[in-house]
Design an enzyme around this catalytic site. Structure first.
Site, mmCIF file in Angstrom:
data_model
loop_
_atom_site.group_PDB
_atom_site.id
_atom_site.type_symbol
_atom_site.label_atom_id
_atom_site.label_comp_id
_atom_site.label_asym_id
_atom_site.label_seq_id
_atom_site.Cartn_x
_atom_site.Cartn_y
_atom_site.Cartn_z
ATOM 1 C CG ASP A 323 -1.774 1.207 1.362
ATOM 2 O OD1 ASP A 323 -2.698 1.316 0.543
ATOM 3 O OD2 ASP A 323 -1.527 2.037 2.256
ATOM 4 C CD GLU A 376 -2.405 2.457 -3.361
ATOM 5 O OE1 GLU A 376 -3.447 3.108 -3.519
ATOM 6 O OE2 GLU A 376 -1.858 2.319 -2.257
#
Length: 643
Positions: A323, A376
């Site tokens: 993330d 990401e």
């Protein structure tokens, strides 16, 4: 320096034979911890169960005193003072009789002289939130996924079919009372559901312990503990095991960029900013209200990459989706002028974070062949999926945020105006092979006022559903792997909220069950058609037939791979059908209509080509053959050459 005793295997205590405490960690362990090179940190620190009780070890180099306080002693930490092992910053005590399930915390007198209770950073089990104690744990799970792991060892995800179903476990399904499913109840429902739909993988939003459900798991307090709201850690292992035995891979969301501020967790752990960067310009994430790890400290980087290894090895995860990588890479991320300082070279790159990501990727790919890491990352940082030996970050895949934004912007427009924005659907092919990409339609696109994927589509309900089906089939044929958030597979109507389950009642309506059936058929055709994924990251695997038919809102292209029949995709984002549409094809002969999102069985209008078309020789669209076809309205059709 101590070495592994004869017969000592990973997970057993590695003791120092010169120590009077036979349960203390050995010199080799402490040396590796000090250098930040202990790849199996969870086997040494934390609560290590022994035949006589539990050995507690915690890294707190700046603490003045440390105790372990547990329920077995009425939470009186003075009964179990811990001993600092010289030079290591590690404190240790063995507690006779403390067994599996026992609750405990560390009580530290920090460098500031204040006493504070802290959860164990290495705890593998925790109390159910909002309670915050750690719990002693030793797994008893016996894995049954040997066949899956053996196949995985020789796999190359970049060259294989990969369509991923993203799941937030707490809101996928709930009991009528609102109570969460247990790990086993999730497995009972999720495994057959995903298997039937034909997804190759599930991606689980963070399953690491976090106290606030509204964070969706992205503000972690215990990095080595599975979310206790669903049960004990072996329950998560059973879920992953059952998915593997059903032929479904598991990607875990992982959050190494920032951590929760709860005073009983990692923040200011030993009275100093130990895990967080002490520089407020680097250690505080004002956008997310969280602490940022100190990537310049060896022990902190070790904590994180050992955590990555832990989930891949101990829980058999097949990959990690990392993330917020962009927030890690840039010193000026979400900061105004004057709120950040340049690196030693005068740039805005966070060189220590880059080093960490490279170390993490190099370590997990070395230790666990066949897994994949996914970034990401939303910027133009070069070499995200490039090898670390060449200066790349070493990820297996990168989320293609540009494709996501452009394509969603296009399909949100009324078909009358799409011709003016045609390039939003073709621009991604300019850079499609610069990295190994995943095409993400994730939770972030269906929350915070953005509406559901269905509600993004213009027109009446029939047009919205047709747009949705056409868009998904265009996405599945586009170069790159696919990720789809839960609910999109049946046309979830309302915006996602973590407080309630999906609108499963929609499947009682044929127009929504039609989307579901189309996704199931599309996954089956996709997985059986190597041309659609065998060269996802090679320009030779893609060729435009016609990228310029803006007047009819239509796109056509060829997908190919060695030894596989070519697949031709035609997507019509106009509200009217195109009769007698002359389509260039790579060869003459019979081309079967392998997928038509307008099929009546999907609640479409039933316009199609009676199962196949016949191509004749003759140049068209730069192809050596052509066929006159019918392209349904708001629909995508896939053709495959028959031998």
């Amino acid at each position: 320096m101590a070495v592994h005793p004869p017969g000592c295997t990973r997970g057993e205590l590695m003791t120092d034979p010169t120590s009077t405490d036979t349960y203390a960690p050995g010199e080799l362990d402490l040396h590796l911890i000090g250098e930040g090179r202990h790849e199996e940190l969870w086997t040494v620190l934390g609560a290590q169960v022994t035949d006589a009780g539990t050995s507690f070890r915690v890294w707190a180099p700046n603490a003045l005193e440390v105790q372990v306080a547990g329920e077995w002693a009425g939470w009186d930490g003075s009964q179990h003072p811990m001993t600092r092992l010289d030079g290591s910053g590690v404190w240790h005590v063995h507690v006779d009789g403390a067994g599996v399930g026992a609750q405990y915390k560390y009580r530290l007198r920090g460098a500031d002289g204040q006493w504070a209770d802290r959860a164990d950073p290495m705890a593998q089990y925790a109390e159910k939130a909002p309670s915050s104690a750690s719990r002693v744990w030793r797994s008893e799970h016996q894995w049954g996924d040997d066949a899956w792991l053996e196949k995985r060892r020789t796999s190359q995800p970049v060259d294989e079919a990969m369509s991923t179903y993203e799941v937030h476990l707490a809101s996928w399904k709930k009991h009528y009372s609102g109570e969460l499913y247990s790990w086993d109840e999730i497995a009972d429902a999720l495994v057959p559901y995903v298997s039937d739909l034909g997804f190759t993988h599930v991606e689980l939003m963070p399953v690491m312990q976090h106290p606030f459900g509204g964070s969706w798991g992205y503000h972690v307090t215990s990095y080595f503990a599975a979310d206790a709201r669903f049960g004990d850690p072996d329950g998560l292992k059973r879920l992953i095991d059952r998915l593997h035995q059903a032929g479904v891979g598991v990607i875990l969301d992982w959050v190494p960029g920032h951590f929760a501020t709860d005073e009983w967790a990692l923040a200011n752990f030993d009275g100093t900013p130990l895990y967080e960067d002490p520089n407020p310009q680097r250690g505080w994430h004002k956008e997310w209200g969280s602490h940022i790890f100190n990537f310049g400290r060896n022990e902190v980087r070790n904590f994180l990459y050992a955590n990555a290894v832990f989930w891949l090895e101990e829980f058999h995860a097949d990959g990690l989706r990392v993330d917020g990588v962009a927030s890690m890479l840039y010193l000026d991320y979400a900061r105004e002028h004057g709120e950040w300082s340049p690196n030693k070279d005068g740039g805005r790159e966070n060189l220590e974070a880059v080093q960490f990501l490279q170390e993490m990727n190099a370590t997990v790919y070395k230790r666990v062949p066949g897994i994949v890491t996914i970034a990401e990352e939303s910027t133009a940082w070069p070499g995200v999926t490039g090898p670390t030996s060449e200066g790349g970050l070493g990820f297996g895949f990168k989320w293609n945020m540009g494709w996501m934004h452009d394509s969603l912007n296009y399909v949100a427009k009324d078909p009358l105006y799409r011709s003016h924005h045609h390039g939003q659907m073709t621009f991604s092919l300019v850079y499609a092979f610069a990295e190994n990409y995943v095409l993400p339609i994730s939770h972030d696109e269906v929350v915070h006022g953005k509406g559901s994927l269905l509600r993004k589509m213009p027109g009446d309900r029939w047009q919205q559903l047709a747009n949705l089906r056409a868009y998904l089939a265009f996405m599945w044929a586009h170069p790159g792997k696919q990720l789809l958030f839960m609910g999109c597979e049946f046309g979830q109507e309302s915006e996602w909220a973590e407080s309630r389950e999906l609108d499963w009642w929609l499947l009682e309506h044929p127009e929504h069950s039609g989307v579901h059936a189309m996704v199931r058929d599309m996954n089956a055709v996709y997985r059986g058609s190597g041309a659609l994924w065998g060269r996802d990251n090679d320009p030779s695997g893609f060729q435009w037939v016609d990228a310029n038919d803006a007047g009819r809102n239509t796109f056509s292209f060829v997908r190919r791979a060695p030894g596989q029949p070519d697949v031709v995709c035609v997507a019509n984002f106009a509200g009217t059908p195109h009769e007698g549409y002359r389509l260039g094809l790579p060869s003459d002969g019979t081309w079967s209509e392998m997928l038509n999102t307008d099929a009546a069985s999907y609640s479409g209008s039933g316009v199609g080509n009676l199962g196949s078309v016949t191509a004749t020789k003759g140049d068209h669209h730069g192809q050596p053959a052509y066929a006159d076809i019918v392209v349904p309205p708001l629909a995508t059709v896939w053709f495959r050459k028959e031998s």
